[in-house]
Each structure stands twice: as structure tokens, then as C-alpha cells.
Enzyme design. Structure first.
Site, PDB file in Angstrom:
ATOM      1  N   SER A 142      32.738  40.721 -10.263  1.00  0.00           N
ATOM      2  CA  SER A 142      33.554  40.290 -11.404  1.00  0.00           C
ATOM      3  C   SER A 142      33.614  41.508 -12.314  1.00  0.00           C
ATOM      4  O   SER A 142      32.797  42.425 -12.177  1.00  0.00           O
ATOM      5  CB  SER A 142      32.827  39.142 -12.118  1.00  0.00           C
ATOM      6  OG  SER A 142      33.325  38.969 -13.435  1.00  0.00           O
ATOM      7  N   TYR A 156      25.666  34.440 -16.096  1.00  0.00           N
ATOM      8  CA  TYR A 156      26.749  34.911 -15.209  1.00  0.00           C
ATOM      9  C   TYR A 156      26.799  36.443 -15.216  1.00  0.00           C
ATOM     10  O   TYR A 156      26.838  37.084 -14.164  1.00  0.00           O
ATOM     11  CB  TYR A 156      28.075  34.313 -15.668  1.00  0.00           C
ATOM     12  CG  TYR A 156      29.233  34.599 -14.733  1.00  0.00           C
ATOM     13  CD1 TYR A 156      29.390  33.887 -13.551  1.00  0.00           C
ATOM     14  CD2 TYR A 156      30.170  35.592 -15.029  1.00  0.00           C
ATOM     15  CE1 TYR A 156      30.454  34.155 -12.685  1.00  0.00           C
ATOM     16  CE2 TYR A 156      31.224  35.860 -14.175  1.00  0.00           C
ATOM     17  CZ  TYR A 156      31.367  35.136 -13.009  1.00  0.00           C
ATOM     18  OH  TYR A 156      32.419  35.407 -12.157  1.00  0.00           O
TER      19      TYR A 156
END
Ligand code: NAD
Length: 273
Positions: A142, A156
Site C-alpha cells: 500500500s 495498518y
């Protein structure tokens, strides 16, 4: 058909980005194991690939479980004779939460899938790739693997930064066996995960503010990048994080471009100050 007859495992391929990746790899000739903890979605995604002439096999797997991951790799070798590529795509997010309120359960669950899960899958395919004489591991990170993003919570960001470390370390460790390890870092991609976690208004505002190319990525665009890194054309590339994000990591979208243009015009008139 740059992946003709290669065997690829894609985790979390029942929907979203993983499904897009599985479809592109199958189009390029790979035999694809569509692995997902949701068997119904894995079956649907597999049928869709087969309906366009591709080769695919659905498998239920929980990447956070070593037993499940070993079974996934064992079945792949049994059905298709080996493993050439592993795409670690399965990932989750908890509800956006400040660190002071984050539960231990959310931390363990997110890191269990996004980081331990990636490690377990890599570990499980190493013997099969060594037996093949080469291999390609492509992780889906990501932009949060490269720089903190406000979109997810700290769990995350940490999980994806962990994938960045794992990418470099394994790239070094597995180089002897011609196994490459790289990570694609998507920006915003409109998937069920993204739809659940944001409103259309929020997404439009963020895009205008942050994404120079002015839109979200498609699942196919992530698939195309993965296909390249899984192919022989990328034999000399390893240990890399590559953002497919429409320029999001520059931090300057359409909103800011207007300000920069204004400043340039002013400089033409008044000179630089
Ligand atoms: N959507 C985005 O904007 C975006 C941006 C950057 C990175 N990513 C990353 O891309 C990956 C895919 O995201 P998405 O948006 O397609 O998500 P999604 O929720 O739409 O799809 C994820 C898939 O993974 C499966 N899955 C979840 N946990 C699993 C587990 N333990 N074992 C096996 N399968 C599991 C789910 O069943 C689902 O089919 C994730 O790693 C995510 O962090 C997404």
C-alpha cells in the site's frame, strides 16, 4: 501471453484487487490458484476466469493460519505440478481508530493477516520455488508501506511497513535461488474494502487534493503491474517497492496544482522574490 503455463497462487483473489490480479495473470496464460477465506467468492471468481478460457482453481485458505497455507501450497503442487509465482494480496483493515483506543484484538488480527500472513505464504512456497530453479513473489503493500497515510489506523500502517521490510530481507535471502521478491503499493482502488471504509464524497475530495492523475486506480491496473513482476521480463528486479498510485505519494493533486500555477504566473509578472 507472458505467463504461459506458469503456476500462480493469488491470495484474497475472491474479490477486489486480488480478483483483478487473478484475471490478468490467467489472461497472460498462467494457471491460477484463486485462494480466499471465502470459498463462495473464490468459486465465482474462478468460474469467471474459466468462462473466458482461462485456467483456475478455487481454494479456501486463511493466510493467517500456517496449516491452511501449507495445505494451499500442497494442493497447488499436487494439481499443477509446482509454483512459479505467489501474489500475497489478502489484506484487511479494522475500523479507523486512534492509537489510544485501538484494541489489542484489532492489532493482532490486522498484523496476523497483513504481515504474518504474507510471511507464512512466502515460507510455504520457498521449497516449491527452489525445486523449480526460480520464482516470483509479489506482495500487495500500500502507499502506507512507504509513508504513513491518514486513511488507515496505526496497525495498518505498521503491517504494511512490515511487508516492506520483509520484501527487502527475503529478496536478499532468496536471491541465491533466483527467487525475486517485490511489492506493489497501490494508491486508492475502488474495491469492497474501500467502499466499506469511505464515502464517495470523501474519495472525491481526497483524489482532488492528493492524486495528480485525478482518479482511483482500477483493479486491472494493479493486475498489469503484478503480471510484469511475475514474468521473466522482471528477472533482474528484486527487493523493490513500486507505487501504482496515480502519483499520490507526491502529495500534490489538482487543488494544489492551481496554487502552484498562480505562483508561477505571479513570478512572471513580479519576478522571483
Ligand atoms: N482498495 C484499496 O484502495 C487498497 C489500497 C492499497 C492497498 N490495498 C491492499 O490490497 C489488498 C486487497 O485489498 P482489497 O481492497 O481488494 O480488499 P477486499 O476486502 O475487497 O478483498 C480482500 C479479499 O481478501 C480476502 N481475505 C481477507 N482476509 C483473508 C485471509 N485471512 N485469508 C485469505 N483471504 C483473505 C477477502 O475474503 C477478500 O476476498 C489488501 O492487501 C489491501 O491492504 C488496497
Amino acid at each position: 501471453m507472458e505467463l504461459k503455463d506458469k503456476v500462480a497462487i493469488v491470495t484474497g483473489a475472491g474479490r477486489g484487487i486480488g480478483q483483478g490480479i487473478a484475471e490478468v495473470l490467467a489472461r497472460e496464460g498462467a494457471k491460477v490458484v484463486v485462494a480466499d477465506r471465502n470459498l463462495e467468492d473464490a468459486n465465482k471468481a474462478t468460474e469467471k476466469i474459466k468462462s473466458t478460457g482461462g485456467r483456475a482453481l478455487a481454494f479456501t485458505a486463511d493466510v493467517a493460519s500456517k496449516t491452511s497455507v501449507q495445505a494451499m501450497v500442497g494442493e497447488t503442487v499436487k494439481q499443477f505440478g509446482g509454483v512459479d509465482a505467489l501474489v500475497n494480496n489478502a489484506g484487511i483493515e479494522g475500523p479507523p481508530t486512534l492509537a489510544k483506543d485501538l484494541s489489542e484484538e484489532q492489532w493482532d488480527r490486522v498484523l496476523g493477516v497483513n504481515l504474518k500472513g504474507v510471511f507464512l505464504c512466502c515460507q510455504a512456497v520457498i521449497p516449491a520455488m527452489i525445486a523449480r530453479g526460480k520464482g516470483k513473489i509479489v506482495n500487495i503493500g500500500s502507499t502506507a508501506a512507504i509513508r504513513m497515510t491518514f486513511f488507515g489506523s496505526v496497525d495498518y500502517t505498521v503491517s504494511k511497513h512490515g511487508v516492506a521490510g520483509l520484501t527487502q530481507h527475503l529478496a536478499w535471502e532468496l536471491a541465491d535461488h533466483k527467487i525475486t521478491v517485490n511489492t506493489i503499493c497501490p494508491g486508492g482502488v475502488l474495491t469492497p474494502l474501500m467502499e466499506q471504509g469511505s464515502t464517495a464524497e470523501f474519495r472525491a475530495t481526497v483524489t482532488k487534493r492528493l492524486v495528480p492523475l485525478g482518479r482511483f486506480c482500477s483493479i486491472d491496473e494493479i493486475g498489469e503491474a503484478v503480471s510484469f513482476f511475475a514474468s521473466d521480463r522482471a528477472d533482474m528486479i528484486t527487493g523493490q517497492l513500486v507505487a501504482v498510485d496515480g502519483g499520490l505519494l507526491t502529495g500534490f493533486g489538482e487543488d494544489l496544482r492551481a496554487i502552484v500555477r498562480q505562483r508561477m504566473e505571479a513570478a512572471k509578472t513580479h519576478g522571483n522574490s
